[in-house]
Motif scaffolding. Structure first.
Motif, PDB file in Angstrom:
ATOM      1  N   PRO A 137      -6.572  -6.176   2.675  1.00 39.99           N
ATOM      2  CA  PRO A 137      -7.893  -5.555   2.816  1.00 39.99           C
ATOM      3  C   PRO A 137      -8.928  -6.150   1.873  1.00 39.99           C
ATOM      4  O   PRO A 137     -10.113  -5.927   2.037  1.00 39.99           O
ATOM      5  CB  PRO A 137      -7.628  -4.089   2.474  1.00 39.99           C
ATOM      6  CG  PRO A 137      -6.476  -4.140   1.549  1.00 39.99           C
ATOM      7  CD  PRO A 137      -5.621  -5.287   2.022  1.00 39.99           C
ATOM      8  N   TRP A 138      -8.463  -6.888   0.890  1.00 43.56           N
ATOM      9  CA  TRP A 138      -9.376  -7.489  -0.095  1.00 43.56           C
ATOM     10  C   TRP A 138      -9.879  -8.845   0.382  1.00 43.56           C
ATOM     11  O   TRP A 138     -10.805  -9.397  -0.176  1.00 43.56           O
ATOM     12  CB  TRP A 138      -8.661  -7.667  -1.422  1.00 43.56           C
ATOM     13  CG  TRP A 138      -7.922  -6.441  -1.844  1.00 43.56           C
ATOM     14  CD1 TRP A 138      -6.578  -6.183  -1.725  1.00 43.56           C
ATOM     15  CD2 TRP A 138      -8.488  -5.256  -2.425  1.00 43.56           C
ATOM     16  NE1 TRP A 138      -6.277  -4.942  -2.194  1.00 43.56           N
ATOM     17  CE2 TRP A 138      -7.426  -4.346  -2.631  1.00 43.56           C
ATOM     18  CE3 TRP A 138      -9.773  -4.888  -2.780  1.00 43.56           C
ATOM     19  CZ2 TRP A 138      -7.630  -3.089  -3.187  1.00 43.56           C
ATOM     20  CZ3 TRP A 138      -9.968  -3.634  -3.343  1.00 43.56           C
ATOM     21  CH2 TRP A 138      -8.911  -2.752  -3.539  1.00 43.56           C
TER      22      TRP A 138
ATOM     23  N   PRO B  34      -5.042   2.618   4.734  1.00 43.96           N
ATOM     24  CA  PRO B  34      -4.645   2.565   6.143  1.00 43.96           C
ATOM     25  C   PRO B  34      -5.723   3.099   7.086  1.00 43.96           C
ATOM     26  O   PRO B  34      -6.518   3.961   6.725  1.00 43.96           O
ATOM     27  CB  PRO B  34      -3.413   3.473   6.184  1.00 43.96           C
ATOM     28  CG  PRO B  34      -3.637   4.463   5.076  1.00 43.96           C
ATOM     29  CD  PRO B  34      -4.345   3.698   4.008  1.00 43.96           C
TER      30      PRO B  34
ATOM     31  N   LEU C 296     -15.667   2.791   4.977  1.00 42.74           N
ATOM     32  CA  LEU C 296     -15.275   2.608   3.577  1.00 42.74           C
ATOM     33  C   LEU C 296     -14.463   1.329   3.381  1.00 42.74           C
ATOM     34  O   LEU C 296     -14.066   0.992   2.271  1.00 42.74           O
ATOM     35  CB  LEU C 296     -14.451   3.814   3.111  1.00 42.74           C
ATOM     36  CG  LEU C 296     -15.140   5.175   3.251  1.00 42.74           C
ATOM     37  CD1 LEU C 296     -14.199   6.293   2.884  1.00 42.74           C
ATOM     38  CD2 LEU C 296     -16.420   5.229   2.420  1.00 42.74           C
ATOM     39  N   GLU C 297     -14.186   0.613   4.474  1.00 41.00           N
ATOM     40  CA  GLU C 297     -13.508  -0.688   4.427  1.00 41.00           C
ATOM     41  C   GLU C 297     -12.139  -0.596   3.756  1.00 41.00           C
ATOM     42  O   GLU C 297     -11.731  -1.516   3.035  1.00 41.00           O
ATOM     43  CB  GLU C 297     -14.386  -1.741   3.718  1.00 41.00           C
ATOM     44  CG  GLU C 297     -15.692  -1.990   4.396  1.00 41.00           C
ATOM     45  CD  GLU C 297     -16.437  -3.201   3.829  1.00 41.00           C
ATOM     46  OE1 GLU C 297     -15.871  -3.928   2.993  1.00 41.00           O
ATOM     47  OE2 GLU C 297     -17.596  -3.417   4.246  1.00 41.00           O
ATOM     48  N   LYS C 298     -11.452   0.502   3.966  1.00 43.59           N
ATOM     49  CA  LYS C 298     -10.130   0.664   3.338  1.00 43.59           C
ATOM     50  C   LYS C 298      -9.069   0.828   4.423  1.00 43.59           C
ATOM     51  O   LYS C 298      -9.346   1.332   5.514  1.00 43.59           O
ATOM     52  CB  LYS C 298     -10.119   1.913   2.442  1.00 43.59           C
ATOM     53  CG  LYS C 298     -10.998   1.810   1.208  1.00 43.59           C
ATOM     54  CD  LYS C 298     -10.834   3.025   0.330  1.00 43.59           C
ATOM     55  CE  LYS C 298     -11.666   2.853  -0.940  1.00 43.59           C
ATOM     56  NZ  LYS C 298     -11.289   3.848  -1.968  1.00 43.59           N
TER      57      LYS C 298
ATOM     58  N   SER D 151       0.798  -1.246   0.000  1.00 42.60           N
ATOM     59  CA  SER D 151       0.000   0.000   0.000  1.00 42.60           C
ATOM     60  C   SER D 151       0.824   1.287   0.000  1.00 42.60           C
ATOM     61  O   SER D 151       1.512   1.596   0.984  1.00 42.60           O
ATOM     62  CB  SER D 151      -0.935   0.029   1.207  1.00 42.60           C
ATOM     63  OG  SER D 151      -1.632   1.270   1.231  1.00 42.60           O
ATOM     64  N   PRO D 152       0.730   2.051  -1.083  1.00 43.47           N
ATOM     65  CA  PRO D 152       1.434   3.340  -1.125  1.00 43.47           C
ATOM     66  C   PRO D 152       0.785   4.366  -0.215  1.00 43.47           C
ATOM     67  O   PRO D 152       1.437   5.271   0.295  1.00 43.47           O
ATOM     68  CB  PRO D 152       1.299   3.764  -2.586  1.00 43.47           C
ATOM     69  CG  PRO D 152       0.038   3.114  -3.052  1.00 43.47           C
ATOM     70  CD  PRO D 152      -0.055   1.801  -2.301  1.00 43.47           C
TER      71      PRO D 152
HETATM   72  N1  LIG Z   1      -7.979   7.106  -0.634  1.00 40.56           N
HETATM   73  C1  LIG Z   1      -7.576   6.049   0.264  1.00 40.56           C
HETATM   74  C2  LIG Z   1      -7.227   4.836  -0.570  1.00 40.56           C
HETATM   75  C3  LIG Z   1      -6.888   3.628   0.291  1.00 40.56           C
HETATM   76  C4  LIG Z   1      -7.022   2.330  -0.474  1.00 40.56           C
HETATM   77  O1  LIG Z   1      -7.505   2.286  -1.602  1.00 40.56           O
HETATM   78  N2  LIG Z   1      -6.549   1.243   0.183  1.00 40.56           N
HETATM   79  C5  LIG Z   1      -6.708  -0.097  -0.410  1.00 40.56           C
HETATM   80  C6  LIG Z   1      -5.504  -0.969  -0.117  1.00 40.56           C
HETATM   81  S1  LIG Z   1      -4.089  -0.502  -1.003  1.00 40.56           S
HETATM   82  O2  LIG Z   1      -4.507  -0.291  -2.389  1.00 40.56           O
HETATM   83  O3  LIG Z   1      -3.633   0.728  -0.402  1.00 40.56           O
HETATM   84  O4  LIG Z   1      -3.102  -1.572  -0.867  1.00 40.56           O
HETATM   85  C7  LIG Z   1      -7.912  -0.749   0.242  1.00 40.56           C
HETATM   86  O5  LIG Z   1      -7.991  -0.801   1.455  1.00 40.56           O
HETATM   87  N3  LIG Z   1      -8.812  -1.267  -0.610  1.00 40.56           N
HETATM   88  C8  LIG Z   1      -9.975  -2.019  -0.123  1.00 40.56           C
HETATM   89  C9  LIG Z   1     -11.233  -1.485  -0.741  1.00 40.56           C
HETATM   90  O6  LIG Z   1     -11.154  -0.535  -1.540  1.00 40.56           O
HETATM   91  O7  LIG Z   1     -12.309  -2.040  -0.427  1.00 40.56           O
HETATM   92  C10 LIG Z   1      -6.404   6.514   1.137  1.00 40.56           C
HETATM   93  O8  LIG Z   1      -5.690   7.421   0.683  1.00 40.56           O
HETATM   94  O9  LIG Z   1      -6.219   6.000   2.248  1.00 40.56           O
END
Ligand SMILES: N[C@@H](CCC(=O)N[C@@H](CS(=O)(=O)O)C(=O)NCC(=O)O)C(=O)O
Length: 211
Positions: free
Chosen positions: A33-34, A50, A46-48, A9-10
């Motif tokens: 997270p997937w 960090p 939003l289930e994301k 994750s960036p």
């Molecule tokens: N805009 C968010 C984007 C975060 C994001 O997309 N995280 C991904 C993981 S990663 O791409 O960062 O590795 C996620 O949790 N995705 C799960 C989902 O979108 O349901 C941020 O800046 O924190």
């Protein structure tokens, strides 16, 4: 304090770099997270990731907001300040973060479109244009500088460094280092910092079906 993160994750890397530069101790909780095993829905609607979980108070999510929160709660001079001093420079740093995060978003879209039965060429071309446009903008902003603003590490370098590091791992097929040698020099210098060395992204093995 705990940070829910993922190895590639960036977005999470921006937070990990900022915590390291500010010298803030935290527990790293690495997840996919997937996968259905993820804990993100418990903390983020939003289930994301960090997600930053302070010892006291509510979870903090959305990487750009987590960095705002960290700068507000752990300000200079007691801690390393990632915000530039003038308002114009701060607004520019946020613009660099907008472009860097937007490039990451396009990369994520590309990553998953490729997993569809019939990936859309038009959709992929559109996402690639965003990545290429972002690289061009970053290259013009960086020029031959070591840091984007104030000749020291700021939010702008954390955001730009994170997306460039991500592309080195996830998007080796884009020859951005040859196309923009100044960006390669810029990010290689950032990668010499401990906060970058200790947060290098690596691929994760997603097991659940996503698209
Ligand atoms: N805009 C968010 C984007 C975060 C994001 O997309 N995280 C991904 C993981 S990663 O791409 O960062 O590795 C996620 O949790 N995705 C799960 C989902 O979108 O349901 C941020 O800046 O924190």
């Amino acid at each position: 304090m705990k940070l829910i993160s993922a190895t590639p994750s960036p977005y999470a890397r921006k937070v990990r770099i900022t915590l390291a530069e500010k010298g803030i101790a935290f527990d790293l909780q690495t997840e996919i997270p997937w996968d259905s095993t993820t804990k993100t829905p418990e903390f983020n609607p939003l289930e994301k990731l960090p997600v930053l979980i302070p010892d006291k108070g509510k979870p903090v999510y959305e990487s750009h907001f987590i960095l705002e929160w960290l700068e507000a709660k752990y300000p200079a001079p007691q801690y390393y300040g990632i915000h530039p001093r003038t308002q114009d420079d701060l607004l520019f740093a946020k613009q660099v973060e907008v472009v860097s995060d937007g490039m990451c978003d396009a990369c994520v879209m590309l990553f998953f479109e490729k997993q569809r039965e019939n990936p859309s060429k038009e959709w992929n071309a559109r996402q690639m244009r965003k990545v290429e446009g972002g690289l061009k903008a970053l290259s013009e902003w960086v020029g031959e500088k070591e840091f984007l603003i104030e000749d020291r590490l700021t939010l702008a370098d954390i955001a730009a460094g994170s997306v460039l590091g991500y592309m080195s791992v996830r998007f080796k097929m884009i020859p951005w280092r040859e196309q923009y040698p100044n960006l390669a020099t810029y990010v290689d210098r950032l990668e010499e910092r401990d906060s970058f060395k200790n947060t290098k992204p690596s691929p994760q093995n997603i097991t659940d079906k996503i698209v």
